[in-house]
Design a protein around this motif. Structure first.
Motif, PDB file in Angstrom:
ATOM      1  N   THR A 156      -7.314   4.688   1.153  1.00 45.80           N
ATOM      2  CA  THR A 156      -6.420   4.123   1.771  1.00 45.80           C
ATOM      3  C   THR A 156      -5.428   3.338   0.689  1.00 45.80           C
ATOM      4  OG1 THR A 156      -7.475   2.261   2.334  1.00 45.80           O
ATOM      5  CG2 THR A 156      -7.241   3.769   4.032  1.00 45.80           C
ATOM      6  N   PRO A 157      -4.172   3.377   0.742  1.00 42.96           N
ATOM      7  CA  PRO A 157      -3.365   2.803  -0.092  1.00 42.96           C
ATOM      8  C   PRO A 157      -3.263   1.363  -0.183  1.00 42.96           C
ATOM      9  CG  PRO A 157      -1.735   3.585   1.654  1.00 42.96           C
ATOM     10  CD  PRO A 157      -3.206   4.039   1.868  1.00 42.96           C
ATOM     11  N   ILE A 158      -2.881   0.701  -1.479  1.00 40.40           N
ATOM     12  CA  ILE A 158      -2.818  -0.581  -1.668  1.00 40.40           C
ATOM     13  C   ILE A 158      -1.235  -0.888  -1.929  1.00 40.40           C
ATOM     14  CG2 ILE A 158      -3.213  -2.589  -3.233  1.00 40.40           C
ATOM     15  CD1 ILE A 158      -6.118  -1.441  -3.353  1.00 40.40           C
ATOM     16  N   THR A 173     -17.550   3.422  -0.905  1.00 35.46           N
ATOM     17  CA  THR A 173     -16.167   4.032  -0.782  1.00 35.46           C
ATOM     18  C   THR A 173     -14.900   2.828  -1.143  1.00 35.46           C
ATOM     19  OG1 THR A 173     -16.122   3.517   1.674  1.00 35.46           O
ATOM     20  CG2 THR A 173     -16.741   5.735   0.841  1.00 35.46           C
ATOM     21  N   THR A 174     -15.052   1.904  -0.189  1.00 33.04           N
ATOM     22  CA  THR A 174     -13.930   0.956  -0.139  1.00 33.04           C
ATOM     23  C   THR A 174     -13.853   0.034  -1.569  1.00 33.04           C
ATOM     24  OG1 THR A 174     -14.350   0.651   2.162  1.00 33.04           O
ATOM     25  CG2 THR A 174     -12.580  -0.855   1.142  1.00 33.04           C
ATOM     26  N   GLY A 175     -15.115  -0.357  -1.926  1.00 31.59           N
ATOM     27  CA  GLY A 175     -15.084  -1.157  -3.064  1.00 31.59           C
ATOM     28  C   GLY A 175     -14.921  -0.454  -4.447  1.00 31.59           C
ATOM     29  N   PRO A 176     -15.199   0.670  -4.811  1.00 33.90           N
ATOM     30  CA  PRO A 176     -14.933   1.604  -5.715  1.00 33.90           C
ATOM     31  C   PRO A 176     -13.231   1.913  -5.656  1.00 33.90           C
ATOM     32  CG  PRO A 176     -16.951   2.272  -4.905  1.00 33.90           C
ATOM     33  CD  PRO A 176     -16.409   1.253  -3.917  1.00 33.90           C
ATOM     34  N   GLU A 228      -5.558  -0.412   5.758  1.00 32.14           N
ATOM     35  CA  GLU A 228      -6.706   0.432   6.162  1.00 32.14           C
ATOM     36  C   GLU A 228      -5.973   1.155   7.543  1.00 32.14           C
ATOM     37  OE1 GLU A 228     -10.182   1.079   5.352  1.00 32.14           O
ATOM     38  OE2 GLU A 228      -8.931   0.661   3.643  1.00 32.14           O
ATOM     39  N   PHE A 229      -4.857   0.997   7.988  1.00 29.61           N
ATOM     40  CA  PHE A 229      -4.291   1.569   9.391  1.00 29.61           C
ATOM     41  C   PHE A 229      -3.850   3.232   8.628  1.00 29.61           C
ATOM     42  CE2 PHE A 229      -1.250  -1.360   7.756  1.00 29.61           C
ATOM     43  CZ  PHE A 229      -0.083  -0.663   7.131  1.00 29.61           C
ATOM     44  N   PHE A 230      -4.025   3.457   7.351  1.00 28.28           N
ATOM     45  CA  PHE A 230      -3.902   4.749   7.027  1.00 28.28           C
ATOM     46  C   PHE A 230      -5.129   5.784   7.239  1.00 28.28           C
ATOM     47  CE2 PHE A 230      -0.180   3.105   4.750  1.00 28.28           C
ATOM     48  CZ  PHE A 230       0.562   4.440   4.467  1.00 28.28           C
ATOM     49  N   ASN A 231      -6.140   5.302   7.828  1.00 29.44           N
ATOM     50  CA  ASN A 231      -7.433   5.940   8.229  1.00 29.44           C
ATOM     51  C   ASN A 231      -6.784   6.619   9.480  1.00 29.44           C
ATOM     52  OD1 ASN A 231      -9.480   5.454   6.606  1.00 29.44           O
ATOM     53  ND2 ASN A 231      -9.073   3.422   7.198  1.00 29.44           N
ATOM     54  N   PRO A 232      -7.514   7.957   9.875  1.00 31.89           N
ATOM     55  CA  PRO A 232      -6.990   8.758  11.125  1.00 31.89           C
ATOM     56  C   PRO A 232      -7.144   8.083  12.289  1.00 31.89           C
ATOM     57  CG  PRO A 232      -9.349   9.528  10.234  1.00 31.89           C
ATOM     58  CD  PRO A 232      -8.557   8.350   9.136  1.00 31.89           C
ATOM     59  N   THR A 262     -10.812   1.256  -8.583  1.00 29.17           N
ATOM     60  CA  THR A 262      -9.871   2.091  -9.458  1.00 29.17           C
ATOM     61  C   THR A 262      -8.583   1.903  -9.519  1.00 29.17           C
ATOM     62  OG1 THR A 262     -11.706   4.060  -8.744  1.00 29.17           O
ATOM     63  CG2 THR A 262      -9.293   4.779  -9.096  1.00 29.17           C
ATOM     64  N   ASP A 263      -8.080   1.330  -8.264  1.00 22.27           N
ATOM     65  CA  ASP A 263      -6.716   0.884  -8.234  1.00 22.27           C
ATOM     66  C   ASP A 263      -6.364  -0.138  -9.120  1.00 22.27           C
ATOM     67  OD1 ASP A 263      -6.106   3.091  -6.379  1.00 22.27           O
ATOM     68  OD2 ASP A 263      -6.423   1.959  -4.653  1.00 22.27           O
TER      69      ASP A 263
END
Length: 375
Positions: free
Chosen positions: A32-34, A174-177, A53-57, A181-182
């Protein structure tokens, strides 16, 4: 020249595209984007970001949890085709579990306490789930007990989101990495989050602390239900589920945050000494901030997202200049239409809107008057 500028401007704001084909909807969960918050809301001199997190399906962070728990159960041989999956939830986890069950071919039964928004019940039923509404007086512990009772009676699989280690493990993988990365090569001074199960807090917290120990983690909880601040532990059954309601709990409007017990996943995170500061958030400031995110940033999130951003802004107000702050926006605003978030949002035109309507002669729909089409 003007055309070149227009094309350049459009290119600069073009949305990123996930340029691949997916085998199923569950493959789109995560990444998901930041998004940076402008100084129309954030104070100048610091940078505030939100992970959307609202970019999740199915539009919430709980999509991650549902995929994690069901995949883990499949790998352990606890689920087979045609089985029934059960969960107790304030809504977002139930929606996510219903989505995963629909895609994987499982039956789904959700237990949800009466006060939570009716939109969530309808969404879960749209996804094929059966929704069992439990009495308001039973609070969160009541819906959990009902889910346990149903599973004992029928031999169904219970997700146990509040105790299941697959929940924080998925955030750790997932979320942490994604966050690391970002923010690679960039400051990240504060990570701010509320808690529902504690899965995001624990999973992200332990990854961020391991990689960037100088990042301060700020944990938020409702001012009306300061369970952690009370210092009182939750009494548990052998399964880790709560025995009863926590004495510090009181009703609050931040749906998805802080049930009437301290979840086992959260308690485990407390033992890891992950947070540096605990900040209370009131219901009114959560609602006001969610509305400001929409009206000043074009960011459409629910009450829990407003609460998270309210916490981030509190941190920003006292943080040193140049600080970088990240918070989570757990879900979308649309599943809060029947809640206090929309009490001040009218369906009919107000006086200002009526004046605009009357400023030209055609197509007027004014109270107490015949509709006007062409003048």
């Amino acid at each position: 020249m003007n055309r070149q500028r227009t094309v350049a401007r459009r290119s600069a704001v073009a949305a990123p595209v996930r340029a691949k084909l997916y085998d199923n909807i569950l493959e789109t969960i995560g990444n998901t984007p930041i998004v940076k918050i402008s100084d129309r809301l954030a104070p100048k001199g610091v940078e505030v970001y939100a992970k959307a997190e609202f970019f999740n399906p199915c539009s919430s962070v709980k999509d991650r949890l549902a995929l994690a728990v069901i995949t883990d159960a499949e790998q352990k041989g606890l689920l087979k085709p045609g089985d029934t999956v059960v969960e107790a939830t304030s809504g977002n986890t139930g929606i996510a579990v219903a989505m995963v069950c629909a895609q994987r071919g499982y039956n789904c039964v959700i237990c949800m306490a009466e006060p939570f928004s009716v939109e969530r019940r309808k969404i879960m039923r749209m996804l094929g789930a059966k929704v069992i509404v439990t009495p308001k007086a039973g609070k969160g512990t009541g819906m959990v007990a009902k889910a346990e009772e149903l599973c004992e009676k029928h031999g169904w699989f219970l997700c146990r989101q509040f105790e299941n280690d697959a929940n924080p493990a998925f955030h750790a993988s997932t979320t942490g990495p994604e966050i690391l990365t970002d923010f690679a090569g960039k400051r990240l001074d504060y990570f701010v989050t509320g808690y529902g199960t504690g899965g995001t807090f624990q999973g992200v917290g332990r990854v961020v602390k391991a990689a960037r120990p100088d990042t301060k983690i700020v944990l938020l909880e409702p001012e009306a239900a300061s369970l952690i601040a009370s210092g009182t532990k939750t009494e548990r059954k052998s399964t880790g589920a709560p025995k009863g309601s926590h004495p510090a709990f009181a009703a609050h409007p931040i749906q998805g945050w802080t049930p009437d017990f301290i979840p086992k996943v959260l308690e485990d995170a407390q033992a890891m000494d992950l947070y540096d500061e605990l900040v209370p958030i009131s219901g009114p400031e959560a609602i006001e901030t969610a509305q400001k995110l929409a009206s000043t940033q074009g960011i459409f999130t629910g009450i829990s997202g407003g609460a998270s951003m309210a916490g981030a802004l509190k941190v920003a107000a006292k943080a040193p200049k140049g600080s970088v702050i990240l918070t989570m926006l757990p879900d979308t605003s649309e599943r809060y239409m029947s809640t206090p978030l929309y009490e001040s949002i009218a369906a009919d035109m107000n006086e200002e809107e009526l004046e605009i309507a009357k400023s030209t002669p055609s197509f007027q729909l004014l109270p107490g008057e015949e509709p006007v089409l062409q003048a």
